[in-house]
Design an enzyme around this catalytic site. Structure first.
Site, PDB file in Angstrom:
ATOM      1  N   LYS A 147       0.826  -1.183   0.000  1.00  0.00           N
ATOM      2  CA  LYS A 147       0.000   0.000   0.000  1.00  0.00           C
ATOM      3  C   LYS A 147       0.876   1.256   0.000  1.00  0.00           C
ATOM      4  O   LYS A 147       2.042   1.123   0.354  1.00  0.00           O
ATOM      5  CB  LYS A 147      -0.924   0.000   1.224  1.00  0.00           C
ATOM      6  CG  LYS A 147      -0.153   0.106   2.566  1.00  0.00           C
ATOM      7  CD  LYS A 147      -0.954   0.742   3.635  1.00  0.00           C
ATOM      8  CE  LYS A 147      -0.724   2.206   3.772  1.00  0.00           C
ATOM      9  NZ  LYS A 147       0.478   2.636   4.446  1.00  0.00           N
ATOM     10  N   GLU A 215      -0.877   6.940  16.912  1.00  0.00           N
ATOM     11  CA  GLU A 215       0.545   6.562  16.987  1.00  0.00           C
ATOM     12  C   GLU A 215       1.270   7.618  17.794  1.00  0.00           C
ATOM     13  O   GLU A 215       0.990   8.819  17.645  1.00  0.00           O
ATOM     14  CB  GLU A 215       1.139   6.499  15.587  1.00  0.00           C
ATOM     15  CG  GLU A 215       0.489   5.450  14.713  1.00  0.00           C
ATOM     16  CD  GLU A 215       1.213   5.327  13.387  1.00  0.00           C
ATOM     17  OE1 GLU A 215       2.147   4.531  13.316  1.00  0.00           O
ATOM     18  OE2 GLU A 215       0.844   6.053  12.447  1.00  0.00           O
ATOM     19  N   HIS A 239      -5.740   1.037   6.308  1.00  0.00           N
ATOM     20  CA  HIS A 239      -5.891   0.293   7.561  1.00  0.00           C
ATOM     21  C   HIS A 239      -7.234   0.549   8.265  1.00  0.00           C
ATOM     22  O   HIS A 239      -7.925  -0.384   8.664  1.00  0.00           O
ATOM     23  CB  HIS A 239      -4.759   0.645   8.527  1.00  0.00           C
ATOM     24  CG  HIS A 239      -3.381   0.459   7.943  1.00  0.00           C
ATOM     25  ND1 HIS A 239      -3.084  -0.547   7.056  1.00  0.00           N
ATOM     26  CD2 HIS A 239      -2.231   1.145   8.114  1.00  0.00           C
ATOM     27  CE1 HIS A 239      -1.801  -0.469   6.720  1.00  0.00           C
ATOM     28  NE2 HIS A 239      -1.260   0.552   7.346  1.00  0.00           N
TER      29      HIS A 239
HETATM   30  C1  BG6 Z   1       2.002   1.856   7.756  1.00  0.00           C
HETATM   31  C2  BG6 Z   1       2.032   3.350   7.603  1.00  0.00           C
HETATM   32  O1  BG6 Z   1       1.240   1.270   6.733  1.00  0.00           O
HETATM   33  O2  BG6 Z   1       1.410   1.531   9.024  1.00  0.00           O
HETATM   34  C3  BG6 Z   1       2.823   3.979   8.741  1.00  0.00           C
HETATM   35  O3  BG6 Z   1       2.640   3.679   6.358  1.00  0.00           O
HETATM   36  C4  BG6 Z   1       2.268   3.542  10.082  1.00  0.00           C
HETATM   37  O4  BG6 Z   1       2.817   5.395   8.641  1.00  0.00           O
HETATM   38  C5  BG6 Z   1       2.135   2.029  10.135  1.00  0.00           C
HETATM   39  O5  BG6 Z   1       3.153   3.990  11.077  1.00  0.00           O
HETATM   40  C6  BG6 Z   1       1.376   1.610  11.387  1.00  0.00           C
HETATM   41  O6  BG6 Z   1       1.426   0.222  11.506  1.00  0.00           O
HETATM   42  P1  BG6 Z   1       1.290  -0.469  12.941  1.00  0.00           P
HETATM   43  O7  BG6 Z   1       1.250  -1.920  12.621  1.00  0.00           O
HETATM   44  O8  BG6 Z   1       2.505  -0.063  13.712  1.00  0.00           O
HETATM   45  O9  BG6 Z   1       0.034   0.061  13.555  1.00  0.00           O
END
Ligand code: BG6
Length: 480
Positions: A147, A215, A239
């Site tokens: 993605k 985050e 997501h």
């Molecule tokens: C990625 C994004 O797809 O997912 C990032 O490009 C993000 O910006 C990450 O930090 C978050 O993934 P997870 O699994 O840490 O929630």
């Protein structure tokens, strides 16, 4: 030990990037450790890394950094890993190398072609692979695309067209690593294996649904990529939308990939057009997040001066179908937030009649709240009222809690699950062509709109303006 996998060549196109080192190589190592798998890995990229030996050293370092014993990491890389430089888009040389490795290791012509590349070069890479004859036999050939798939509806349709020029849809694995998380997969189990919740999963019983992916880190060294994407493209369209569709979809006829994807696509088609007043965008300024001082987004390396890219987005969506009409779905994500947490909160409607009062007649019954903690502290809470012993008329809010960690220990990384599925040919946890197009259609009014971007200090819960988006002015997670 899992069942044996087909012999195959796992080709990583763009193998010198961060994704290969952090996610793909550790996942492939684990795959060969937990299943009998005659897998050979071929890294391909434009740079000269010193041939097979140079790339093996990188691979061994990446595995060691992921916690694999150094001797084991070096032995694994020496046994399985190879490298092919693809200078000036010469995919013919890559095809020749693939054929040699295939013959030498008896891989029966099976291959995974994993595009670990920056999105703008996807079309050229796919065309290069196709023209070099790598999309077809003698064994199976599967294309994995990271993605974001496109930047908007038009570019996603154009990219699908390039893909389909060479690969048929059953060969294509559009990856969204959220679908590899056990807690995201559990959304369907939670709903459809436990009818006690499903009976209340509708507009009659649910007052609102919130999906938060917060985050605590900023953009770090990914400023250049991120500045061209922003929160809606980077997180919401992929997501959060995957989580939304799993929360809102109807029960599929079976658990096979087509049946599940068809139900997810129906949810996307039922989302009402998003209006400007349904969106709040934000951008973090300097502050303290994740226990460290963080420069503001505009001061981060790779970010264009005066950029208007949002690092935060909150949206209110309506799903116009029989199950959900009138129930607001709130989606929210941000970088440099107060906490790292991914949660789905389902607030049920309060009881129709209040039977429990304080002495001055106020109702003390609250609506029940179900919180699915997708990460970290994976599990769920159901907050309900109980009678507090000894307190006249007193009710107390008590969470009924299930914690994944207590029951199952460590949860495997999402990439391990997804790479195994690719090799097994199971598309259930991957995004279909029509699904990706539908989701861009949903966000079209947001990605290209000229909307205000509000500042928020790093380490906060986002811009104050987002409070006005939710009924009652308070988000379930983090207040505003
Ligand atoms: C990625 C994004 O797809 O997912 C990032 O490009 C993000 O910006 C990450 O930090 C978050 O993934 P997870 O699994 O840490 O929630």
């Amino acid at each position: 030990m899992n069942g044996p996998l087909d012999p195959h060549l796992f080709v990583i196109v763009g193998a010198t990037g961060d994704l290969t080192a952090r996610k793909l190589l550790p996942a492939l190592h684990e795959l060969t450790r937990t299943s009998a798998s005659p897998m050979v890995v071929l890294g391909a990229a434009t740079s000269d890394v010193g041939g097979d030996e140079g790339f093996r050293r990188r691979a061994a370092d990446a595995l060691a950094a992921a916690g694999v014993d150094t001797a084991e990491a070096a032995a694994w890389a020496a046994e399985r890993v190879h490298y092919q430089q693809v200078a000036g888009g010469d995919y013919g040389a890559l095809a020749g190398r693939i054929e040699d490795l295939d013959r030498a290791h008896g891989l029966r012509g099976n291959r995974v072609l994993y595009l670990a590349l920056p999105p703008p070069v996807f079309p050229d890479a796919i065309t290069g692979l196709g023209e070099a004859g790598l999309a077809g036999g003698p064994g199976w050939a599967r294309l994995v695309v990271e993605k974001p798939f496109g930047r908007d509806l038009d570019s996603a349709c154009a990219l699908n067209e390039v893909v389909h020029r060479w690969f048929s849809e059953p060969q294509v694995y559009r990856i969204d690593h959220y679908l590899g998380k056990a807690t995201v997969q559990n959304l369907l189990v939670f709903r459809f294996a436990n009818p006690v919740f499903e009976a209340s999963w509708n507009r009659d019983r649910v007052a609102r649904v919130e999906i938060t992916v917060a985050e605590s880190l900023g953009v770090g060294s990914r400023g250049r990529y991120y500045d061209g994407a922003g929160a809606v493209r980077d997180m919401i369209q992929s997501h959060l939308t995957q989580v939304l569709t799993l929360v809102a979809m109807e029960a599929p006829g079976s658990m096979d990939a087509d049946a599940i994807r068809a139900e997810k696509a129906k949810v996307l088609r039922a989302i009402a057009p998003i209006r400007p007043e349904d969106v709040v965008l934000g951008r973090y300024t300097a502050g303290e997040a994740a226990g460290a001082a963080l420069p503001g987004y505009l001061e981060s390396p790779g970010v264009a001066p005066g950029s208007s890219t949002p690092t935060y987005a909150a949206l209110r969506l309506g799903i116009d179908n029989w199950r959900w009409q009138g129930v607001p779905f709130y989606l929210r994500t941000g970088k440099a937030m107060a906490e790292r947490t991914t949660q789905v909160t389902v607030r049920f409607r309060p009881p129709p009649v209040c039977l429990f009062h304080t002495h001055d007649c106020d109702c003390v019954q609250l609506s029940d709240v179900l919180t699915l903690h997708l990460q970290p502290d994976e599990g769920f809470d159901l907050d309900i009222d109980v009678k507090a012993p000894g307190e006249a008329g007193g009710l107390r809010r008590i969470p009924l809690r299930f914690a994944y960690g207590e029951e199952f220990g460590e949860i495997p990384d999402a990439y391990r699950t997804l790479l195994r599925d690719v090799v097994e040919g199971d598309q259930t946890l991957f995004v279909h062509d029509s699904e990706v197009e539908e989701s861009w259609r949903v966000y079209a009014p947001v990605v290209d709109a000229d909307l205000p971007v509000h500042d928020y200090p790093a380490g906060s819960w986002g811009p104050e303006a987002a409070a006005a988006l939710v009924d009652g002015g308070r988000w379930a997670v983090g207040g505003r």
